[in-house]
Design an enzyme around this catalytic site. Structure first.
Site, PDB file in Angstrom:
ATOM      1  N   HIS A  45      -7.770   8.750   7.095  1.00 46.21           N
ATOM      2  CA  HIS A  45      -6.550   9.257   6.447  1.00 46.21           C
ATOM      3  C   HIS A  45      -6.952  10.080   5.217  1.00 46.21           C
ATOM      4  O   HIS A  45      -7.659   9.581   4.330  1.00 46.21           O
ATOM      5  CB  HIS A  45      -5.706   8.040   6.031  1.00 46.21           C
ATOM      6  CG  HIS A  45      -4.419   8.329   5.358  1.00 46.21           C
ATOM      7  ND1 HIS A  45      -3.220   8.480   6.035  1.00 46.21           N
ATOM      8  CD2 HIS A  45      -4.103   8.462   4.041  1.00 46.21           C
ATOM      9  CE1 HIS A  45      -2.236   8.679   5.183  1.00 46.21           C
ATOM     10  NE2 HIS A  45      -2.752   8.678   3.947  1.00 46.21           N
ATOM     11  N   ASP A  47      -5.563  12.125   2.006  1.00 48.24           N
ATOM     12  CA  ASP A  47      -4.414  12.385   1.142  1.00 48.24           C
ATOM     13  C   ASP A  47      -4.575  13.735   0.467  1.00 48.24           C
ATOM     14  O   ASP A  47      -5.506  13.937  -0.312  1.00 48.24           O
ATOM     15  CB  ASP A  47      -4.308  11.289   0.070  1.00 48.24           C
ATOM     16  CG  ASP A  47      -3.852   9.968   0.662  1.00 48.24           C
ATOM     17  OD1 ASP A  47      -2.834   9.969   1.377  1.00 48.24           O
ATOM     18  OD2 ASP A  47      -4.523   8.942   0.431  1.00 48.24           O
ATOM     19  N   HIS A  76      -2.273  13.561   5.363  1.00 46.01           N
ATOM     20  CA  HIS A  76      -1.028  13.220   4.678  1.00 46.01           C
ATOM     21  C   HIS A  76      -0.782  14.273   3.601  1.00 46.01           C
ATOM     22  O   HIS A  76      -1.431  14.268   2.556  1.00 46.01           O
ATOM     23  CB  HIS A  76      -1.189  11.811   4.067  1.00 46.01           C
ATOM     24  CG  HIS A  76       0.049  11.282   3.425  1.00 46.01           C
ATOM     25  ND1 HIS A  76       0.077  10.078   2.738  1.00 46.01           N
ATOM     26  CD2 HIS A  76       1.313  11.776   3.350  1.00 46.01           C
ATOM     27  CE1 HIS A  76       1.295   9.858   2.283  1.00 46.01           C
ATOM     28  NE2 HIS A  76       2.055  10.873   2.627  1.00 46.01           N
ATOM     29  N   GLY A 161       0.798   9.260  -4.887  1.00 48.44           N
ATOM     30  CA  GLY A 161       0.040   9.827  -6.008  1.00 48.44           C
ATOM     31  C   GLY A 161      -1.275   9.152  -6.307  1.00 48.44           C
ATOM     32  O   GLY A 161      -2.202   9.798  -6.773  1.00 48.44           O
ATOM     33  N   GLY A 163      -4.192   5.746  -5.229  1.00 45.10           N
ATOM     34  CA  GLY A 163      -4.568   4.599  -4.427  1.00 45.10           C
ATOM     35  C   GLY A 163      -4.465   3.345  -5.282  1.00 45.10           C
ATOM     36  O   GLY A 163      -4.263   3.416  -6.497  1.00 45.10           O
ATOM     37  N   ASP A 194       1.941   3.021   4.496  1.00 44.72           N
ATOM     38  CA  ASP A 194       0.893   3.561   3.638  1.00 44.72           C
ATOM     39  C   ASP A 194       1.103   3.064   2.216  1.00 44.72           C
ATOM     40  O   ASP A 194       2.219   3.069   1.709  1.00 44.72           O
ATOM     41  CB  ASP A 194       0.979   5.099   3.669  1.00 44.72           C
ATOM     42  CG  ASP A 194      -0.168   5.768   2.923  1.00 44.72           C
ATOM     43  OD1 ASP A 194      -1.121   5.079   2.527  1.00 44.72           O
ATOM     44  OD2 ASP A 194      -0.095   7.002   2.748  1.00 44.72           O
ATOM     45  N   GLY A 195       0.009   2.649   1.574  1.00 47.18           N
ATOM     46  CA  GLY A 195       0.068   2.277   0.164  1.00 47.18           C
ATOM     47  C   GLY A 195       0.209   0.788  -0.050  1.00 47.18           C
ATOM     48  O   GLY A 195       1.062   0.133   0.537  1.00 47.18           O
ATOM     49  N   GLY A 196      -0.665   0.240  -0.872  1.00 51.45           N
ATOM     50  CA  GLY A 196      -0.526  -1.166  -1.254  1.00 51.45           C
ATOM     51  C   GLY A 196      -0.992  -2.171  -0.227  1.00 51.45           C
ATOM     52  O   GLY A 196      -0.694  -3.366  -0.348  1.00 51.45           O
ATOM     53  N   GLY A 216      -6.722   2.175   1.860  1.00 49.81           N
ATOM     54  CA  GLY A 216      -7.753   2.960   1.192  1.00 49.81           C
ATOM     55  C   GLY A 216      -8.652   2.126   0.316  1.00 49.81           C
ATOM     56  O   GLY A 216      -9.796   1.798   0.669  1.00 49.81           O
TER      57      GLY A 216
HETATM   58  C1  DX5 Z   1      -1.023   7.401  -2.042  1.00 52.84           C
HETATM   59  C2  DX5 Z   1      -1.610   7.701  -0.699  1.00 52.84           C
HETATM   60  C3  DX5 Z   1      -2.174   6.514   0.007  1.00 52.84           C
HETATM   61  C4  DX5 Z   1      -3.230   5.779  -0.742  1.00 52.84           C
HETATM   62  C5  DX5 Z   1      -3.556   4.452  -0.097  1.00 52.84           C
HETATM   63  O1  DX5 Z   1      -0.316   8.461  -2.551  1.00 52.84           O
HETATM   64  O2  DX5 Z   1      -0.694   8.311   0.158  1.00 52.84           O
HETATM   65  O3  DX5 Z   1      -2.650   6.911   1.284  1.00 52.84           O
HETATM   66  O4  DX5 Z   1      -4.391   6.559  -0.840  1.00 52.84           O
HETATM   67  O5  DX5 Z   1      -4.393   3.795  -0.920  1.00 52.84           O
HETATM   68  P1  DX5 Z   1      -4.346   2.211  -1.151  1.00 52.84           P
HETATM   69  O6  DX5 Z   1      -4.623   1.599   0.178  1.00 52.84           O
HETATM   70  O7  DX5 Z   1      -5.423   2.013  -2.149  1.00 52.84           O
HETATM   71  O8  DX5 Z   1      -2.971   1.885  -1.679  1.00 52.84           O
HETATM   72 ZN    ZN Z   2      -1.527   8.606   2.224  1.00 55.88          ZN
END
Ligand code: DX5
Ligand code: ZN
Length: 254
Positions: A45, A47, A76, A161, A163, A194-196, A216
């Site tokens: 993925h 970003d 993304h 925005g 990770g 996605d995220g968290g 991520g």
């Molecule tokens: C945030 C991104 C995510 C992020 C995920 O804006 O779209 O894809 O990188 O990262 P984690 O898994 O660390 O939340």
């Molecule tokens: Zn993302």
């Protein structure tokens, strides 16, 4: 694996883990990708942030083209007005391209021509068109877009925005609502989050019945990307097997 479109590959392998490289050591990207391939994950993925829709700026088509990998490339786009920029990401080798309604004046106009684009990695594979939703965006925005997308990507953390943000509680209800919308539409779609996502919550999230889970920092925040990725994959599969949701079953029967 017999089917050839990216959509079918993702559906057959659901839940798929898509590893976000936002926090990877960019100078070691080649070797880190090799570790991901060895771990068994199928998707990477990327970003893309433009310093406007998101405060940070990250990467563009040249980096995506430079990723020498067999993993599917999940791009993304967190960028403003992507209409004239999507073609560059397709040419760079994206398999999945997700755009945001919050960043488009006319999202339908962006999605529609993407249907005709060839996947440069393999023309048989075609593109997966995703629509990503930030936490404050009502799901109803999807209602008139369902014919022009293959993937709905729900943002689970605070906002696009960065990770490493925290999962927000309202996300669970949004995922369930998106599943109901898909089931009611009678169409086959992929649902992603996605995220968290962390080591502690990935199994629970998978149990909601989602198809694609982006993670991520849980993979790259220590020096053990291969083991971390394998762990996340195993947990995702465990969650999916353990508690498949009723909504998911309805969804698959359409
Ligand atoms: C945030 C991104 C995510 C992020 C995920 O804006 O779209 O894809 O990188 O990262 P984690 O898994 O660390 O939340
Ligand atoms: Zn993302």
């Amino acid at each position: 694996m017999t089917s050839s479109t990216a959509f079918d590959i993702l559906r057959e392998s659901s839940p798929v883990v898509s590893v976000g490289i936002l926090t990877v050591d960019l100078l070691s990207l080649g070797s880190e990708l090799a570790l991901l391939e060895r771990s068994g994950v199928q998707v990477v993925h990327v970003d893309v942030m433009d310093g406007s829709f998101c405060p940070m700026m990250t990467v563009g088509p040249p980096l995506i083209k430079a990723l020498k990998t067999l993993l599917l490339k999940d791009v993304h786009l967190m960028i403003g007005e992507p209409l004239n920029k999507v073609a560059g990401y397709v040419a760079a080798g994206a398999d999945i391209i997700t755009i945001h309604p919050e960043a488009c004046s006319h999202i339908h106009q962006v999605l529609q021509p993407m249907r005709m684009k060839k996947n440069v990695n393999n023309p048989e594979r075609s593109l997966v068109r995703g629509v990503g939703l930030s936490p404050g965006t009502p799901l109803e925005v999807l209602e008139h877009l369902l014919d022009e997308l293959e993937l709905i990507l729900i943002f689970l953390a605070a906002n696009p925005g960065w990770g490493g943000q925290k999962f927000i509680a309202s996300a669970r209800g949004r995922v369930e609502k998106a599943e109901r919308m898909i089931a009611d539409s009678g169409r086959k779609k992929l649902l992603g989050v996605d995220g968290g996502i962390t080591r502690d919550n990935i199994a629970d999230v998978a149990a909601l019945g989602v198809d694609l889970i982006v993670t991520g920092s849980a993979v790259f925040d220590s020096k053990a990307a291969e083991a971390n990725a394998r762990f996340m994959l195993e947990e995702a599969r465990k969650g999916d097997r353990g508690q498949e949701s009723e909504v998911r079953s309805q969804n698959n029967s359409t």
